[in-house]
Enzyme design. Sequence first.
Site, PDB file in Angstrom:
ATOM      1  N   ASP A 100       0.866  -1.165   0.000  1.00 52.56           N
ATOM      2  CA  ASP A 100       0.000   0.000   0.000  1.00 52.56           C
ATOM      3  C   ASP A 100       0.911   1.225   0.000  1.00 52.56           C
ATOM      4  O   ASP A 100       1.843   1.307   0.794  1.00 52.56           O
ATOM      5  CB  ASP A 100      -0.862   0.001   1.272  1.00 52.56           C
ATOM      6  N   ASP A 206      -2.976   4.781  -2.358  1.00 55.02           N
ATOM      7  CA  ASP A 206      -4.039   5.362  -1.535  1.00 55.02           C
ATOM      8  C   ASP A 206      -4.439   6.751  -2.046  1.00 55.02           C
ATOM      9  O   ASP A 206      -3.565   7.562  -2.390  1.00 55.02           O
ATOM     10  CB  ASP A 206      -3.485   5.486  -0.102  1.00 55.02           C
ATOM     11  N   GLU A 259      -6.467   3.890  -5.672  1.00 52.66           N
ATOM     12  CA  GLU A 259      -7.769   4.208  -5.093  1.00 52.66           C
ATOM     13  C   GLU A 259      -8.082   5.651  -5.496  1.00 52.66           C
ATOM     14  O   GLU A 259      -7.315   6.559  -5.189  1.00 52.66           O
ATOM     15  CB  GLU A 259      -7.724   4.096  -3.571  1.00 52.66           C
ATOM     16  N   HIS A 328     -11.093  -2.778   3.330  1.00 57.10           N
ATOM     17  CA  HIS A 328     -11.030  -2.416   4.746  1.00 57.10           C
ATOM     18  C   HIS A 328     -11.806  -1.139   5.072  1.00 57.10           C
ATOM     19  O   HIS A 328     -11.858  -0.754   6.233  1.00 57.10           O
ATOM     20  CB  HIS A 328      -9.561  -2.249   5.147  1.00 57.10           C
ATOM     21  N   ASP A 329     -12.357  -0.450   4.047  1.00 61.48           N
ATOM     22  CA  ASP A 329     -13.161   0.753   4.296  1.00 61.48           C
ATOM     23  C   ASP A 329     -14.647   0.508   4.057  1.00 61.48           C
ATOM     24  O   ASP A 329     -15.465   1.403   4.268  1.00 61.48           O
ATOM     25  CB  ASP A 329     -12.750   1.887   3.333  1.00 61.48           C
TER      26      ASP A 329
HETATM   27  O1  TEU Z   1      -9.383   5.799   1.983  1.00 64.03           O
HETATM   28  C1  TEU Z   1      -9.809   6.943   1.358  1.00 64.03           C
HETATM   29  C2  TEU Z   1     -11.252   7.247   1.345  1.00 64.03           C
HETATM   30  O2  TEU Z   1     -11.651   8.267   0.873  1.00 64.03           O
HETATM   31  C3  TEU Z   1     -12.241   6.406   1.955  1.00 64.03           C
HETATM   32  O3  TEU Z   1     -12.555   5.227   1.587  1.00 64.03           O
HETATM   33  C4  TEU Z   1     -12.339   6.896   3.351  1.00 64.03           C
HETATM   34  O4  TEU Z   1     -11.642   6.149   4.233  1.00 64.03           O
HETATM   35  C5  TEU Z   1     -13.709   7.061   3.819  1.00 64.03           C
HETATM   36  O5  TEU Z   1     -14.236   5.820   4.058  1.00 64.03           O
HETATM   37  C6  TEU Z   1     -14.549   7.941   2.977  1.00 64.03           C
HETATM   38  O6  TEU Z   1     -15.820   7.871   3.409  1.00 64.03           O
HETATM   39  C7  TEU Z   1      -8.027   5.550   2.101  1.00 64.03           C
HETATM   40  C8  TEU Z   1      -7.789   4.310   2.927  1.00 64.03           C
HETATM   41  O7  TEU Z   1      -8.314   3.199   2.255  1.00 64.03           O
HETATM   42  C9  TEU Z   1      -8.372   4.513   4.299  1.00 64.03           C
HETATM   43  O8  TEU Z   1      -8.319   3.373   5.090  1.00 64.03           O
HETATM   44  C10 TEU Z   1      -7.633   5.655   4.935  1.00 64.03           C
HETATM   45  O9  TEU Z   1      -8.231   5.991   6.155  1.00 64.03           O
HETATM   46  C11 TEU Z   1      -7.616   6.897   4.053  1.00 64.03           C
HETATM   47  O10 TEU Z   1      -7.318   6.622   2.699  1.00 64.03           O
HETATM   48  C12 TEU Z   1      -6.557   7.844   4.522  1.00 64.03           C
HETATM   49  O11 TEU Z   1      -5.291   7.354   4.228  1.00 64.03           O
END
Ligand code: TEU
Length: 572
Positions: A100, A206, A259, A328-329
């Site tokens: 990542d 990310d 992402e 994971h989100d």
């Molecule tokens: O996520 C970015 C992101 O915009 C989302 O998915 C966010 O976490 C949120 O759920 C929006 O509603 C990435 C990573 O996947 C996440 O785990 C991190 O917290 C974020 O970036 C910051 O690095």
Amino acid sequence: MSPQPAWWKEGVVYQIYPRSFQDSNGDGKGDIPGIISRLDEIAALGVRVIWLSPVYKSPQIDNGYDISDYYSIDPIFGTMEDMDRLISEAKKRNIGIVMDLVINHTSDEHQWFQKSRRREDPYTDYYIWQGLPASSAQSKKNLPNNWTSFFMEDCWEYDDLRGEYYLHLFHKKQPDLNYKNPLVYDEVKNILQFWLDKGIAGFRCDVINVIWKTSLADGKKSIMLTGLEHYKCQEGNHDILQKLRKDVLSNYDCFTVGEAVMINLDDAKLLSNADRQELDMVFYFDHLEVDRRFARFIPKQFSAAQLLHRLTKWQQGLDWNAIYFENHDQTRIVSHYGDDSGAGERDSHWERSAKLLAALQITLRGTPFVYQGQEIGMTNFDFSSFNQIKDIETHNLNRLMKKLCFPAWLRWKWLKLSSRDNTRTPFQWTAGEGAGFSTGQSWLGINANHTKLNYESQKNDADSVLSFYKKMINLRRSSEVLKYGEFKPLLATKKLLIYSRESVQTENSSYKEAASSEAYIIACNFSGKRIKLSGEARVLLQGTLAVSNIGRTQWNTSQTFLEAWEAVVLRV
Ligand code: TEU
């Protein structure tokens, strides 16, 4: 047009959230030796690549998405020697490791930031600092601009030492890097090189479409993300991605998946179409928000027709897709688009819908990304109070909704539905205490359904969700058309969707090629009720049964029903 073949298009990627996968030392948090001990299980699923959520040194305020040193491993996960061993042990099983890459921001505990606060060169301009006239400097009303963060707060934090504000699009302990400073680009280049030289297979990047901030002017007021138009998918962002590709990535046999937040199809084409030489694939969110408003936070009615419509747009619109249903989100897909009732039980709606979703995901066109636990049908958490939730995003949202006077029951209802901790609960390896995840107190609650829903009970069961995933992955591996063929929507209603995968026919295809070409028709009933097939659907559903999720042994072409949560994959 037929896509250029590539190993990363043919394989399946498995995402590991290291903190929740397998603990080896009883501290209640998963670690790299734990992952190594499970490589045979991962290989048995038929995956080609593992994407590791961050294992770098980090204060863990956002579970590793706040990096304080890109060149070392956080002690909770192990050591650099463990990491090297993981890379080489995975390689022995023909599995590549994808790291990542979190480069929009660092942790505020990174030495770059600490030096930047003290204006120590060359770090002075590594972050986005803004001063204000002394008189207004500490008044909240006078922030440098009106932007709001992804975690629903102000985007600016005042630093006493430096006497200025810094920008943070995420948590205040995640300051944004300043890409207008060429030294920052050089640092990032070195990080990529360091890891690629260790033999990794690529990067998951990310929030990679927001790293370039064109201006810091006030944004158009919006419920979510005021200021977005000043930093989403900017020209400068594309330049950086093209430069990284040219300077570093093109020298290695690797791939990138980015992402990309808040994007539409046109943005995604610019970021990932092959001729652009930026990313190889992007993660977008559209297909997971069919039944949600405001990203994934507020529920609305699901419709299979709407899902097929959205899938079609991206399947046909991009050169190549990254196909994911969980990460994971997000929340667990079986609890989201499926029905998790009867979790762990034979022929329950849980089992059928988990398999239906596997059949759908693995027959779409693109690289499938399976998130840990998805392959055994893990469900959303069974928590009953905010105290059990660790995710900072959920807590921030709760605070915000409280400020807006939302009643407690509604806050709980919506946050339970959307909390990122839904997919972060420990992997359910066994029915025993600690679910075989840890001998200690696990960092986040373990779902009580692990006594029925776990890896051990599924591994030797030919009819389990796990075996079904293996079957689907094998089928995809053996079929050119499932890997590279065209995607065509055929029919959809509120509950039913039907599509096909067909060989790509070009003007140059010979008559023989066209005649021998294989095709698949896939039908999914997204409901807990048996549905009657229309005349049109019956005409479409011709072929021999390749896969059934309810144990059918053949498909009768005069079939008039699809059973509850039934999926069929027919070969034509
Ligand atoms: O996520 C970015 C992101 O915009 C989302 O998915 C966010 O976490 C949120 O759920 C929006 O509603 C990435 C990573 O996947 C996440 O785990 C991190 O917290 C974020 O970036 C910051 O690095």
